[in-house]
Design a protein around this motif. Structure first.
Motif, mmCIF file in Angstrom:
data_model
loop_
_atom_site.group_PDB
_atom_site.id
_atom_site.type_symbol
_atom_site.label_atom_id
_atom_site.label_comp_id
_atom_site.label_asym_id
_atom_site.label_seq_id
_atom_site.Cartn_x
_atom_site.Cartn_y
_atom_site.Cartn_z
ATOM 1 N N TYR A 16 19.408 2.854 -15.893
ATOM 2 C CA TYR A 16 19.044 1.658 -15.748
ATOM 3 C C TYR A 16 20.277 0.656 -15.455
ATOM 4 O O TYR A 16 20.303 -0.277 -14.623
ATOM 5 C CB TYR A 16 18.487 0.914 -17.228
ATOM 6 C CG TYR A 16 17.988 -0.303 -16.978
ATOM 7 C CD1 TYR A 16 16.710 -0.874 -16.329
ATOM 8 C CD2 TYR A 16 18.919 -1.371 -17.346
ATOM 9 C CE1 TYR A 16 16.359 -2.253 -16.493
ATOM 10 C CE2 TYR A 16 18.342 -2.792 -17.516
ATOM 11 C CZ TYR A 16 17.206 -3.087 -16.736
ATOM 12 O OH TYR A 16 17.052 -4.361 -16.827
ATOM 13 N N VAL B 9 20.367 -1.333 -12.009
ATOM 14 C CA VAL B 9 20.143 -2.962 -12.255
ATOM 15 C C VAL B 9 21.349 -3.623 -12.523
ATOM 16 O O VAL B 9 21.711 -4.645 -11.779
ATOM 17 C CB VAL B 9 19.103 -3.174 -13.514
ATOM 18 C CG1 VAL B 9 19.036 -4.542 -13.607
ATOM 19 C CG2 VAL B 9 17.867 -2.451 -13.122
ATOM 20 N N PRO C 145 16.529 -5.021 -8.263
ATOM 21 C CA PRO C 145 15.582 -5.660 -9.141
ATOM 22 C C PRO C 145 14.666 -4.551 -9.886
ATOM 23 O O PRO C 145 14.371 -3.667 -9.270
ATOM 24 C CB PRO C 145 14.663 -6.601 -8.244
ATOM 25 C CG PRO C 145 14.821 -5.970 -6.895
ATOM 26 C CD PRO C 145 16.203 -5.301 -6.901
ATOM 27 N N PHE C 146 14.635 -4.770 -11.094
ATOM 28 C CA PHE C 146 13.974 -3.802 -11.958
ATOM 29 C C PHE C 146 12.423 -4.045 -11.509
ATOM 30 O O PHE C 146 12.046 -2.773 -11.455
ATOM 31 C CB PHE C 146 14.029 -3.865 -13.253
ATOM 32 C CG PHE C 146 13.398 -3.027 -14.095
ATOM 33 C CD1 PHE C 146 13.771 -1.625 -14.458
ATOM 34 C CD2 PHE C 146 12.357 -3.315 -14.995
ATOM 35 C CE1 PHE C 146 12.954 -0.519 -15.025
ATOM 36 C CE2 PHE C 146 11.758 -2.463 -15.805
ATOM 37 C CZ PHE C 146 11.971 -1.206 -15.805
ATOM 38 N N ARG C 147 11.803 -5.016 -11.433
ATOM 39 C CA ARG C 147 10.535 -5.253 -10.775
ATOM 40 C C ARG C 147 10.506 -5.943 -9.622
ATOM 41 O O ARG C 147 10.243 -7.193 -9.799
ATOM 42 C CB ARG C 147 9.655 -5.755 -12.108
ATOM 43 C CG ARG C 147 9.591 -5.144 -13.258
ATOM 44 C CD ARG C 147 8.688 -5.750 -14.072
ATOM 45 N NE ARG C 147 8.349 -4.909 -15.166
ATOM 46 C CZ ARG C 147 8.571 -5.084 -16.538
ATOM 47 N NH1 ARG C 147 9.188 -6.188 -17.079
ATOM 48 N NH2 ARG C 147 8.703 -4.440 -17.511
ATOM 49 N N PRO C 148 10.833 -5.393 -8.449
ATOM 50 C CA PRO C 148 10.662 -6.200 -7.403
ATOM 51 C C PRO C 148 9.499 -6.826 -6.868
ATOM 52 O O PRO C 148 8.245 -6.114 -7.276
ATOM 53 C CB PRO C 148 11.177 -4.944 -6.139
ATOM 54 C CG PRO C 148 10.771 -3.739 -6.966
ATOM 55 C CD PRO C 148 10.692 -4.124 -8.285
ATOM 56 N N LEU C 149 9.380 -7.657 -5.924
ATOM 57 C CA LEU C 149 8.075 -8.229 -5.547
ATOM 58 C C LEU C 149 7.418 -7.033 -4.602
ATOM 59 O O LEU C 149 8.238 -6.261 -4.019
ATOM 60 C CB LEU C 149 8.286 -9.291 -4.639
ATOM 61 C CG LEU C 149 9.009 -10.591 -5.278
ATOM 62 C CD1 LEU C 149 9.240 -11.841 -4.363
ATOM 63 C CD2 LEU C 149 8.138 -11.155 -6.506
ATOM 64 N N GLU C 150 6.234 -7.183 -4.625
ATOM 65 C CA GLU C 150 5.146 -5.975 -3.751
ATOM 66 C C GLU C 150 6.094 -5.824 -2.559
ATOM 67 O O GLU C 150 6.129 -4.751 -1.949
ATOM 68 C CB GLU C 150 3.825 -6.181 -3.994
ATOM 69 C CG GLU C 150 3.037 -5.153 -3.279
ATOM 70 C CD GLU C 150 3.319 -3.819 -4.450
ATOM 71 O OE1 GLU C 150 3.015 -2.758 -4.036
ATOM 72 O OE2 GLU C 150 3.398 -4.146 -5.642
ATOM 73 N N LYS D 253 9.170 -3.784 -2.202
ATOM 74 C CA LYS D 253 9.192 -2.263 -2.323
ATOM 75 C C LYS D 253 9.693 -1.685 -1.127
ATOM 76 O O LYS D 253 9.032 -1.838 -0.081
ATOM 77 C CB LYS D 253 7.962 -1.951 -2.938
ATOM 78 C CG LYS D 253 7.881 -2.455 -4.379
ATOM 79 C CD LYS D 253 6.658 -1.862 -4.948
ATOM 80 C CE LYS D 253 6.316 -2.473 -6.569
ATOM 81 N NZ LYS D 253 5.487 -1.856 -7.193
ATOM 82 N N MET E 240 10.047 4.127 -9.531
ATOM 83 C CA MET E 240 9.350 3.117 -10.179
ATOM 84 C C MET E 240 9.798 1.813 -9.937
ATOM 85 O O MET E 240 8.864 0.652 -9.955
ATOM 86 C CB MET E 240 9.622 3.506 -11.912
ATOM 87 C CG MET E 240 8.787 2.648 -12.605
ATOM 88 S SD MET E 240 9.223 2.211 -14.155
ATOM 89 C CE MET E 240 10.300 0.884 -14.037
ATOM 90 N N MET E 241 11.086 1.762 -9.581
ATOM 91 C CA MET E 241 11.484 0.255 -9.204
ATOM 92 C C MET E 241 11.495 -0.013 -7.432
ATOM 93 O O MET E 241 11.811 -0.790 -7.061
ATOM 94 C CB MET E 241 12.967 0.402 -9.269
ATOM 95 C CG MET E 241 13.360 0.194 -10.770
ATOM 96 S SD MET E 241 15.244 0.618 -11.205
ATOM 97 C CE MET E 241 15.711 -0.827 -10.198
ATOM 98 N N GLY E 242 10.657 0.911 -6.790
ATOM 99 C CA GLY E 242 10.285 0.687 -5.554
ATOM 100 C C GLY E 242 11.387 1.058 -4.573
ATOM 101 O O GLY E 242 11.337 0.698 -3.389
#
Length: 110
Positions: A36, A40, A46-51, A54, A78-80
């Motif tokens: 991580y 990151v 980005p750990f949670r990128p916008l859809e 990805k 998982m992070m896209g």
């Protein structure tokens, strides 16, 4: 003497897999924290990128069949991220099952 600890029901806890020693189970979070941190904190990904973001970034993971590499593939997917990794021919199927998009066997010495 038995000791008890009270843990919040919202805490991220799972049972230790029976096939792992306590030492092995304790090492798993350290590997994920390392991966991580690389992706990151150092890589600024980005750990949670916008859809719609990805699949726009790629990462190269050297040694994808190793301990940290195999976890890095899974976290990166998982992070896209698109995952490119290196490994031996014998490990190619394994890293693809983990999510690698491209696999290189590297350069053999001749």
């Amino acid at each position: 003497m038995q000791r008890y600890v009270v843990i919040s029901s919202s805490a991220a806890m799972i049972r230790k897999p029976p096939n792992l020693s306590w030492e092995q189970a304790a090492a798993i979070p350290l590997v994920y924290m390392t991966v991580y941190g690389c992706l990151v904190d150092v890589g600024n990904l980005p750990f949670r990128p916008l859809e719609n973001d990805k699949g726009k970034n790629s990462v190269l993971i050297l040694g994808g069949s190793g301990g940290a590499g195999s976890q890095a593939i899974q976290l990166a997917k998982m992070m896209g991220l698109n995952v490119v990794t290196s490994c031996s021919k014998a490990s190619e199927d394994m890293v693809k099952k983990l999510g690698a998009d491209e696999v290189s066997q590297g350069v053999s010495k001749s």
